[in-house]
Write an enzyme that holds these catalytic residues in place. Structure first.
Site, short mmCIF file in Angstrom:
data_model
loop_
_atom_site.label_atom_id
_atom_site.label_comp_id
_atom_site.label_asym_id
_atom_site.label_seq_id
_atom_site.Cartn_x
_atom_site.Cartn_y
_atom_site.Cartn_z
N ASN A 14 0.88 -1.18 0.00
CA ASN A 14 0.00 0.00 0.00
C ASN A 14 0.92 1.23 0.00
O ASN A 14 1.46 1.61 1.02
CB ASN A 14 -0.88 -0.03 1.25
CG ASN A 14 -2.02 0.95 1.24
OD1 ASN A 14 -2.61 1.21 2.27
ND2 ASN A 14 -2.37 1.51 0.09
N CYS A 76 -5.30 5.95 7.83
CA CYS A 76 -4.70 4.86 7.06
C CYS A 76 -3.71 4.14 7.95
O CYS A 76 -2.71 4.74 8.39
CB CYS A 76 -4.02 5.38 5.80
SG CYS A 76 -3.16 4.09 4.87
N ASN A 78 -1.65 1.55 7.22
CA ASN A 78 -0.35 1.34 6.58
C ASN A 78 0.47 2.62 6.56
O ASN A 78 1.68 2.61 6.80
CB ASN A 78 -0.54 0.80 5.16
CG ASN A 78 -1.04 -0.62 5.14
OD1 ASN A 78 -0.58 -1.47 5.88
ND2 ASN A 78 -2.02 -0.90 4.30
N HIS A 154 -15.89 0.64 6.69
CA HIS A 154 -15.55 -0.59 5.99
C HIS A 154 -16.76 -1.52 5.95
O HIS A 154 -17.52 -1.60 6.92
CB HIS A 154 -14.40 -1.32 6.68
CG HIS A 154 -13.09 -0.60 6.58
ND1 HIS A 154 -12.21 -0.82 5.56
CD2 HIS A 154 -12.55 0.36 7.37
CE1 HIS A 154 -11.15 -0.03 5.72
NE2 HIS A 154 -11.35 0.70 6.81
N ASN A 183 -15.08 1.68 2.10
CA ASN A 183 -14.06 0.71 1.75
C ASN A 183 -14.71 -0.67 1.79
O ASN A 183 -15.45 -0.98 2.73
CB ASN A 183 -12.90 0.77 2.74
CG ASN A 183 -12.27 2.14 2.82
OD1 ASN A 183 -11.50 2.52 1.94
ND2 ASN A 183 -12.58 2.89 3.87
N GLU A 201 -10.36 0.04 -1.98
CA GLU A 201 -10.19 1.16 -1.08
C GLU A 201 -10.90 2.40 -1.62
O GLU A 201 -10.72 2.77 -2.79
CB GLU A 201 -8.70 1.44 -0.86
CG GLU A 201 -8.43 2.28 0.36
CD GLU A 201 -6.99 2.18 0.82
OE1 GLU A 201 -6.60 3.02 1.63
OE2 GLU A 201 -6.26 1.26 0.38
N CYS A 210 -4.58 -2.75 3.03
CA CYS A 210 -5.28 -1.66 3.71
C CYS A 210 -5.25 -1.99 5.21
O CYS A 210 -5.83 -2.99 5.63
CB CYS A 210 -6.71 -1.53 3.22
SG CYS A 210 -7.69 -0.27 4.09
N GLY A 213 -8.57 -1.75 6.80
CA GLY A 213 -9.37 -2.83 6.24
C GLY A 213 -9.02 -4.17 6.87
O GLY A 213 -9.90 -5.01 7.12
#
Length: 273
Positions: A14, A76, A78, A154, A183, A201, A210, A213
């Site tokens: 990512n 986020c 990541n 999500h 998402n 995403e 993600c 996610g």
């Protein structure tokens, strides 16, 4: 010429463009994210991340993240891991516990350092939030999913056909049930207990991984009795370890962060919106 330096990093594939805005001003991050993220005409990424000092004493640093389409994301996972590695290895902090301000609150980063190298980062993603946003999708074998917010929305669907991510994900992102778009995760429980997950995403399309996610998928699996409170989420770009702790109800995500390259870009060529 008005040039700025950037760093490209990725967490399990990512990938984002990172800019230290204490050194370089980005007046139009929406336009920058759109142009620089283009994988044919730009740098190529899933979006743009701005690293700054925190405006509040409860955090050490702050982040803003803009998806490849220019929309601003709340959080986020990541990217937050990558920021931890960036801050420590670039000498902006000597702390191994960093408080990061995001649009979804302050996240605590625990850096796992060995010989001055950040090998992995654990992020306290705080408590999941649930809403009754279940719906039935009559597309191939997608069915009823589970809505989980990890600071961003999500929708997790357990299915044998995780490869429908492109076909079904692009439709569900804009489903009227999701007022701010969503998402979408497609997950399958494997024989070894890992959870194979592919993600569409919001604002970026199919991504290699993600973080939020992965957290949402692990929580949904535990909620529905498909897994326990600790899961290995196997995404296209790598594996993330997720623990939904019973003691504090927080979700903890652990995974790697990787430098790709540094570069310089001419801001005078940015076509502002």
């Amino acid at each position: 010429m008005n040039k700025i330096q950037f760093t490209k990093m990725h967490g399990c594939g990512n990938d984002y463009i990172y800019v230290d805005v204490t050194r370089y001003a980005i007046d139009d991050p929406v336009a920058a994210a759109r142009q620089w993220s283009d994988r044919h005409k730009g740098i190529g990424s899933d979006g743009l991340v701005l690293i700054d000092k925190s405006p509040i004493p409860e955090a050490d640093f702050s982040m803003r993240i803009f998806n490849a389409d220019g929309s601003e994301a709340m959080m986020c996972g990541n990217a937050s891991r990558c920021i931890g590695k960036y801050l420590y290895e670039r000498g902006l902090t000597d702390k191994t516990e960093i408080r990061l301000l995001t649009l979804s609150g302050v996240k605590n980063l625990q850096l796992h350092v060995r010989e001055d190298v950040v090998e992995s980062v654990t992020v306290d993603m705080l408590e999941p939030v649930f809403e009754d946003s279940s719906l039935y999708i009559s597309s191939r074998d997608a069915g009823k999913g589970t809505f989980v917010s990890m600071g961003n929305p999500h929708y997790v669907i357990f299915t044998e056909n995780v490869d429908q991510v492109g076909e079904t994900g692009r439709v569900l992102e804009y489903h009227p049930a999701f007022s701010q778009r969503c998402n979408i995760e497609f997950a399958r429980i494997e024989a070894d207990g890992t959870i194979r997950t592919r993600v569409w995403e919001r604002g970026s399309g199919i991504t290699q991984a993600c973080g939020t996610g992965a957290c949402a998928t692990a929580v949904a699996a535990a909620m529905t009795g498909k897994a326990g409170r600790e899961s290995q989420i196997v995404m296209d770009g790598g594996t993330l370890s997720i623990e939904w702790r019973e003691a504090d109800n927080h979700v903890y995500m652990t995974g790697p962060a990787t430098f790709v390259f540094d570069g310089e870009i001419d801001m005078d060529k940015l076509q502002t919106t």
